[in-house]
Design a protein around this motif. Structure first.
Motif, PDB file in Angstrom:
ATOM      1  N   ASN A 222     -78.374  16.235  -5.464  1.00 43.42           N
ATOM      2  CA  ASN A 222     -77.449  15.652  -4.165  1.00 43.42           C
ATOM      3  C   ASN A 222     -78.406  15.733  -3.232  1.00 43.42           C
ATOM      4  O   ASN A 222     -78.401  15.025  -2.170  1.00 43.42           O
ATOM      5  CB  ASN A 222     -76.127  16.277  -3.995  1.00 43.42           C
ATOM      6  CG  ASN A 222     -76.354  17.679  -3.796  1.00 43.42           C
ATOM      7  OD1 ASN A 222     -77.126  18.318  -4.307  1.00 43.42           O
ATOM      8  ND2 ASN A 222     -75.351  18.300  -2.562  1.00 43.42           N
ATOM      9  N   VAL A 268     -74.843  19.616  -8.010  1.00 45.11           N
ATOM     10  CA  VAL A 268     -74.403  19.475  -6.475  1.00 45.11           C
ATOM     11  C   VAL A 268     -74.329  21.001  -6.183  1.00 45.11           C
ATOM     12  O   VAL A 268     -73.467  21.865  -6.581  1.00 45.11           O
ATOM     13  CB  VAL A 268     -72.882  18.803  -6.559  1.00 45.11           C
ATOM     14  CG1 VAL A 268     -72.768  19.104  -4.909  1.00 45.11           C
ATOM     15  CG2 VAL A 268     -72.979  17.714  -6.979  1.00 45.11           C
ATOM     16  N   ALA A 274     -72.819  13.941  -0.904  1.00 45.32           N
ATOM     17  CA  ALA A 274     -72.792  13.428  -2.271  1.00 45.32           C
ATOM     18  C   ALA A 274     -73.979  12.252  -2.507  1.00 45.32           C
ATOM     19  O   ALA A 274     -74.109  11.632  -1.524  1.00 45.32           O
ATOM     20  CB  ALA A 274     -71.613  12.972  -2.867  1.00 45.32           C
TER      21      ALA A 274
END
Length: 774
Positions: A222, A268, A274
């Motif tokens: 991310n 992540v 995101a």
């Protein structure tokens, strides 16, 4: 031990749609004939997937060689059969199938009695006539296979029904033959089957063991990953690499964006934004989840999440060692506990170094049994640590126990033993009335029921030089068919052969000791990093500003390590050049892609035998004409090639190299450098390491890769890793230094002579004293 907490109720597990329903759904969007790609050439170089249409229909092609037929299929006799296995992914259903066959057959076959049958799962899919006009020619034919015959795991067989005369015939006559080229292509048109978002399906759909194609699984970050994130990503790629096994695996890297379609893993860490188009669930601890791809209705995303690097590592570890315990669309990991620390050489894929290993641990019981007069090979695959030291030993001991149907009379039937397609031994198959049988054996044979198998046992040794890291022991029952005369030769299917599961192979008597650097050990077995299955004594030194190519190379290398060990790289350390001083107790894997992004290339320039900086290139070369042969050849060091010259030049080509040398930080530790003058060149390294033919050329201490060409430039070995016993070490050391051995021998002789001289002189003086007193 892993415990999980599910914030939502578990969704019901999706069942596969029936084949007919999937076919109707696919046909509603467009006819299959319009959705399928144009036919591929008959000899496809690799199984590829046509880019999916809007409906998701794909076409997969694989040659029979890629499906396991290393050689053309030879069909012999009146009823000769051979074939390959193939499978279909759990998230796909076959809506069309074709076999593009290359074949030829004997001119002696009678047209009205002979034919070739194509069978799928023992059901006839097509029958090929054998005409006199085309006999003996190299023919091509496209055969349509009904999709209803194809299930998850399948067997494609070619069967020759052959006859050469209307009268009495020899069922094994040399004129009864047909040849099926292993460049024939099986083409499957598949439609996707909807899958639920359920962790219980893992590792599907991201990896499916039914799929024999190389795994290509993007890993998405991310944000620009730090060392902690990369360590967690390395755990994931090594886990998938272990699952992919012989297929090989690549892990393209993306930052801040999802792949256009297909499956992917998303890492992540923290609360950063995101990837575009993806809505993340709330992260309140180590979390794993499966969600649908926002831009591809048939794609899935595996989310590995944590509020920081430590939680991300826990989530990745939970997937790698406990995915079989997870369920539901999302799980928050509350605890991951290691039950036992790893030990050197305990990789699940490697032969145990502390005990004999039974064949039953290496192969399924079904694979150890064969039947018929022309049985398939019995294959036992095993993986050896590459640093076994076999100096002055017979080889690796094998205690082979086997059974077979006894021959009615003495003949030339044998059990042939090969290793990696190299002949090793031939063991005779005894007859019922064999003369060497003892009285008890003959009595037992008489009372034994007809058709029973007899046990045999043979102890043999496999020379270590015949065994690369990944090896295969092959056993073949050959039955000599004795001619009975006209109209009497009817071979009965009443012979059986097997290798007992309690047969053993034992490497416990071999010490671990190897001359380094040895890039062959790295290319074939990831050594020395894979000495610890979890890579806990290894570190990867990344460039200062890694891009997606460098990240993909790191992930691909971790996948290779997992493929070798069968265990995820839970303990690998990821660092940069400025942190290297604290890594003296580790073996180092250094990645560089030019542009000055790897400071260690300058710091260790004197130890590195090559340099790539933009268009400027230099390589050290070996002088084969002046190499010195070792005395008494205890190992093949005649191939050791020290660098004796250097060439420097400038060109715009993309080159890469792999170099091995002793760590400047600590003796006995190793460094493997994977470098290129451009980021794109690192892909060439991964292609070479994943190619079964190219990786055999990765040898010595320096290997240069230019496109598909792989060359070993220098092969000097200047340090050793491992340990030998004191006595063995002294013997080995003296064997490598014959002048020292001669000097010690002369010194010992002189010392003995001096001792004897002084002793005799003392005795003479004592005798003189006694004479004077007398």
């Amino acid at each position: 031990m892993i415990s999980t907490r599910h914030p939502t109720a578990r969704l019901p597990r999706q069942r596969m749609l029936p084949a007919m329903l999937a076919l109707v759904l696919a046909g509603a969007a467009a006819p299959v004939s319009q959705l399928a790609a144009a036919p591929a050439p008959l000899a496809a170089p690799a199984p590829v997937a046509v880019p999916p249409a809007e409906s998701g229909v794909r076409v997969h092609r694989a040659s029979l060689k890629e499906l396991g037929a290393l050689f053309p299929l030879q069909l012999r006799g009146v009823d000769g059969t051979s074939g390959v296995a193939f499978s279909v992914r759990n998230d796909e259903v076959v809506v069309g199938a074709k076999l593009k066959l290359n074949y030829s057959y004997s001119p002696a076959l009678l047209t009205n009695l002979s034919h070739i049958k194509v069978l799928v799962n023992e059901q006839v899919a097509a029958t090929i006539p054998v005409t006199t006009q085309q006999a003996g020619e190299n023919l091509q034919r496209e055969i349509t296979i009904p999709p209803r015959l194809i299930t998850e795991f399948n067997r494609l067989n070619l069967q020759l029904i052959g006859h050469y005369t209307m009268e009495c015939e020899d069922p094994l006559h040399s004129s009864l033959w047909a040849n099926i080229g292993n460049d024939s292509v099986l083409e499957l048109t598949v439609a996707p089957v909807a899958q639920t978002n359920d962790l219980a399906l893992l590792p599907q759909p991201f990896f499916d063991r039914r799929d024999v194609r190389p795994l290509e699984l993007p890993i998405v970050f991310n944000a620009a990953p730090n060392a902690g994130t990369l360590q967690a990503a390395g755990t994931m790629s090594s886990w998938f690499g272990a699952l992919a096994g012989f297929r090989g695996a690549k892990f393209p890297s993306l930052i801040g964006e999802l792949p256009a379609r297909g499956n992917a893993v998303v890492m992540v860490a923290g609360r950063a934004q995101a990837p575009a188009g993806l809505a993340l669930p709330e992260i309140s601890g180590p979390t794993v989840a499966v969600v649908s791809h926002p831009a591809d209705r048939n794609g899935k995303l595996l989310l590995v999440m944590g509020r920081d690097d430590a939680e991300l590592a826990v989530a990745a570890k939970a997937l790698a060692i406990g995915s079989s315990a997870l369920s539901g669309p999302l799980a928050r990991i509350t605890e991951v506990t290691e039950l036992k620390p790893r030990k050197p050489y305990d990789a699940p894929h490697w032969l145990a170094s502390d005990r004999p290993v039974k064949f039953g641990e290496l192969a399924e019981a079904q694979a150890l049994n064969v039947s018929g007069y022309s049985p398939d090979l019995i294959r036992v695959n095993f993986f050896l640590p590459p640093d076994l030291f076999g100096w002055r030993q017979k080889g690796i001991p094998v205690d082979l126990r086997y059974r077979y149907t006894p021959r009615p009379n003495a003949d030339k039937s044998t059990l042939n033993i090969n290793v990696n397609q190299q002949f090793l031994r031939s063991l005779p198959l005894r007859a019922v009335n064999h003369e060497e049988q003892g009285t008890l054996d003959r009595w037992f044979t008489k009372v034994m029921p007809t058709g029973e198998t007899v046990p045999e046992r043979e102890k043999l040794h496999i020379p270590l030089f015949k065994l690369p890291a990944q090896s295969q022991l092959q056993m073949h029952y050959y039955y000599d068919v004795v001619k009975q005369g006209a109209c009497k030769d009817v071979p009965l299917d009443n012979v059986r052969g097997s290798v007992e599961a309690d047969s053993t192979i034992d490497i416990s008597g071999f010490p671990h000791f190897i001359a380094m650097p040895d890039l062959a050990a790295f290319g074939n077995a990831g050594f020395p990093f894979t000495r610890m299955a979890d890579l806990s004594e290894s570190a990867v030194v990344m460039p200062d500003r890694p891009g997606v190519q460098e990240l993909g190379t790191y992930l691909g290398l971790m996948g290779l390590m997992g493929r070798v060990t069968g265990f995820p790289a839970l303990g690998v350390t990821v660092a940069q050049a400025q942190q290297v001083d604290r890594l003296g107790d580790k073996d180092l894997l250094v990645i560089s892609s030019g542009g000055g992004n790897q400071p260690l290339l300058k710091q260790w320039a004197s130890a590195i035998p090559a340099a790539l900086q933009g268009d400027a290139k230099s390589f050290q070369l070996a002088d084969l004409a002046q190499r010195v042969l070792r005395w008494w050849g205890f190992e093949d060091e005649s191939g050791t090639r020290a660098h004796r010259s250097q060439v420097a030049f400038s060109s715009s080509s993309t080159d890469a190299f792999i170099a091995g040398f002793e760590s400047p930080l600590r003796s006995g530790r190793s460094v493997v450098l994977v470098a290129s003058n451009q980021p794109a060149g690192l892909a060439q390294v991964m292609d070479a390491l994943l190619d079964a033919d190219a990786v055999t050329k990765v040898q010595g201490s320096t290997t240069v890769i230019r496109g598909k060409q792989v060359d070993s430039l220098v092969a000097e070995k200047n340090y050793h890793v491992g340990k030998l016993g004191p006595l063995l070490y002294v013997q080995w050391y003296l064997s490598r230094n014959p002048l020292l051995l001669i000097l010690l021998g002369v010194s010992a002789a002189v010392l003995v002579a001096i001792i004897m001289y002084l002793s005799l002189r003392a005795r003479a003086r004592a005798r003189l004293k006694q004479q004077k007193k007398g």
